[in-house]
Design a protein around this motif. Structure first.
Motif, PDB file in Angstrom:
ATOM      1  N   ILE A  60      16.109 -30.730  35.903  1.00  0.00           N
ATOM      2  CA  ILE A  60      16.855 -30.184  34.314  1.00  0.00           C
ATOM      3  C   ILE A  60      17.154 -30.846  33.624  1.00  0.00           C
ATOM      4  N   LEU A  61      16.245 -31.202  32.991  1.00  0.00           N
ATOM      5  CA  LEU A  61      16.433 -33.183  31.993  1.00  0.00           C
ATOM      6  C   LEU A  61      16.903 -32.518  30.633  1.00  0.00           C
ATOM      7  N   HIS A  62      17.195 -32.940  29.854  1.00  0.00           N
ATOM      8  CA  HIS A  62      18.380 -33.025  28.436  1.00  0.00           C
ATOM      9  C   HIS A  62      17.823 -34.614  27.836  1.00  0.00           C
ATOM     10  N   ALA A  63      17.242 -34.476  26.517  1.00  0.00           N
ATOM     11  CA  ALA A  63      16.718 -35.530  25.526  1.00  0.00           C
ATOM     12  C   ALA A  63      18.192 -35.828  24.866  1.00  0.00           C
ATOM     13  N   MET A  64      17.616 -37.571  24.871  1.00  0.00           N
ATOM     14  CA  MET A  64      19.219 -37.648  23.719  1.00  0.00           C
ATOM     15  C   MET A  64      18.175 -38.566  23.388  1.00  0.00           C
ATOM     16  N   GLY A  65      19.211 -39.179  22.580  1.00  0.00           N
ATOM     17  CA  GLY A  65      18.598 -40.700  21.458  1.00  0.00           C
ATOM     18  C   GLY A  65      19.729 -40.391  20.268  1.00  0.00           C
ATOM     19  N   PRO A  66      19.016 -41.353  19.340  1.00  0.00           N
ATOM     20  CA  PRO A  66      17.867 -42.778  19.926  1.00  0.00           C
ATOM     21  C   PRO A  66      18.714 -43.852  20.532  1.00  0.00           C
ATOM     22  N   PRO A  67      18.078 -45.021  20.913  1.00  0.00           N
ATOM     23  CA  PRO A  67      16.691 -44.195  21.792  1.00  0.00           C
ATOM     24  C   PRO A  67      16.527 -43.546  21.993  1.00  0.00           C
ATOM     25  N   ARG A  68      14.839 -42.094  22.558  1.00  0.00           N
ATOM     26  CA  ARG A  68      15.384 -41.664  23.288  1.00  0.00           C
ATOM     27  C   ARG A  68      15.023 -41.533  24.468  1.00  0.00           C
ATOM     28  N   HIS A  69      15.806 -40.695  25.375  1.00  0.00           N
ATOM     29  CA  HIS A  69      15.696 -40.989  27.049  1.00  0.00           C
ATOM     30  C   HIS A  69      16.613 -39.582  27.540  1.00  0.00           C
ATOM     31  N   GLU A  70      15.761 -39.554  28.601  1.00  0.00           N
ATOM     32  CA  GLU A  70      16.352 -38.084  29.130  1.00  0.00           C
ATOM     33  C   GLU A  70      17.299 -38.002  30.465  1.00  0.00           C
ATOM     34  N   VAL A  71      18.536 -37.539  30.363  1.00  0.00           N
ATOM     35  CA  VAL A  71      19.139 -37.061  31.624  1.00  0.00           C
ATOM     36  C   VAL A  71      18.962 -36.441  32.203  1.00  0.00           C
ATOM     37  N   THR A  72      19.137 -36.538  33.381  1.00  0.00           N
ATOM     38  CA  THR A  72      18.862 -35.173  34.076  1.00  0.00           C
ATOM     39  C   THR A  72      20.560 -34.221  34.782  1.00  0.00           C
ATOM     40  N   LEU A  73      20.334 -33.510  34.339  1.00  0.00           N
ATOM     41  CA  LEU A  73      21.441 -32.667  34.646  1.00  0.00           C
ATOM     42  C   LEU A  73      21.573 -31.493  35.492  1.00  0.00           C
ATOM     43  N   GLY A  74      20.459 -31.722  36.444  1.00  0.00           N
ATOM     44  CA  GLY A  74      20.998 -31.248  37.507  1.00  0.00           C
ATOM     45  C   GLY A  74      19.570 -30.810  38.128  1.00  0.00           C
ATOM     46  N   LEU A  75      19.243 -30.128  39.259  1.00  0.00           N
ATOM     47  CA  LEU A  75      18.194 -29.449  40.404  1.00  0.00           C
ATOM     48  C   LEU A  75      17.580 -28.214  40.320  1.00  0.00           C
ATOM     49  N   LEU A  76      16.648 -28.047  40.177  1.00  0.00           N
ATOM     50  CA  LEU A  76      15.964 -26.523  40.421  1.00  0.00           C
ATOM     51  C   LEU A  76      15.008 -26.483  41.226  1.00  0.00           C
ATOM     52  N   GLY A  77      15.087 -25.737  42.260  1.00  0.00           N
ATOM     53  CA  GLY A  77      14.497 -25.839  43.073  1.00  0.00           C
ATOM     54  C   GLY A  77      13.697 -24.351  43.632  1.00  0.00           C
ATOM     55  N   PHE A  78      12.672 -24.424  44.714  1.00  0.00           N
ATOM     56  CA  PHE A  78      11.459 -23.503  44.999  1.00  0.00           C
ATOM     57  C   PHE A  78      11.907 -23.335  46.546  1.00  0.00           C
TER      58      PHE A  78
END
Length: 231
Positions: A60-78
């Motif tokens: 589960i990713l959330h984009a932040m910036g600048p500079p643009r990068h993605e932070v992992t907020l958690g995991l979703l599973g099947f």
């Protein structure tokens, strides 16, 4: 030095011989990490006469910036499960709307992955079951450990990690998340998973779908047929 395995099919056959205590049990489900773990898991599930499906982990990713990068907020599973990284969420002070949007994107991405790899069918029930999680090898155990946390949340009672080859460090870490860890080979030094196979082709979405379909249709005795390509 010769590779321990010719191909993933052989690796799965050898791995299955290390799991006789699970054969024929009605409470066992085999889950494969896609894509490379599926040909190995198919042979394990065939030998155990157990249902086969996928264990898929979607960040589960959330984009932040600048500079643009993605932070992992958690995991979703099947099969369906959710693990949020509370420390990250608290540090970012995300709004409920931002978290909801990130979850929505992750769910859409997970659905797209499942549609590409998996025949349409209900998710496998895991509550109270022994779940064998299979990959074609691991250097650090990261993907398997992520899957373990999600599968616990989905209700699995007992978790077994099964890999043809792994590093000593990976096995040590897996033992903290799984009740049982099965491994056929521990190359020293451990170079990479592909180096453990003489043949290591990519596994495609279509091949994953075919193996899952064959598993649902019932496991035929091992016979080489024109479409039975060993990967």
């Amino acid at each position: 030095m010769d590779a321990p395995f010719l191909h993933r099919t052989e690796a799965g056959e050898r791995l299955a011989r290390s799991l006789p205590h699970l054969a024929g049990r009605e409470d066992v489900t085999v889950l494969a990490l896609p894509h490379s773990g599926v040909p190995v898991a198919f042979e394990v599930a065939r030998a155990l006469e157990a249902p086969l499906d996928l264990a898929v982990v979607q960040p589960i990713l959330h984009a932040m910036g600048p500079p643009r990068h993605e932070v992992t907020l958690g995991l979703l599973g099947f099969p369906e499960s959710l693990q949020l990284h509370e420390a990250t969420l608290n540090a970012l002070k995300l709004s409920d709307e931002a978290l909801s949007q990130a979850l929505s994107r992750a769910r859409q991405q997970l659905r797209q992955r499942l549609r590409a790899m998996r025949p349409s069918a209900p998710a496998p029930p895991l509550a109270g079951r022994t779940v064998v999680v299979v990959d074609d090898g691991t250097a650090a155990g990261v993907a398997l450990r992520r899957a373990a946390g999600l599968l616990r949340r989905a209700g699995a009672r007992t978790l077994v990690a099964a890999v043809p080859m792994a590093s000593e460090e990976a096995l040590r870490l897996l033992a903290t998340e799984f009740e049982e860890v099965i491994c056929c080979s521990q190359p020293e030094p451990f170079v990479s998973v592909p180096s453990g196979y003489e043949r290591y082709p990519d596994v495609t979405d279509a091949q994953v779908r075919e193996l899952l379909t064959r598993a649902r249709e019932g496991y035929a005795p091992r016979k080489m047929a024109p479409r039975d390509v060993r990967i």
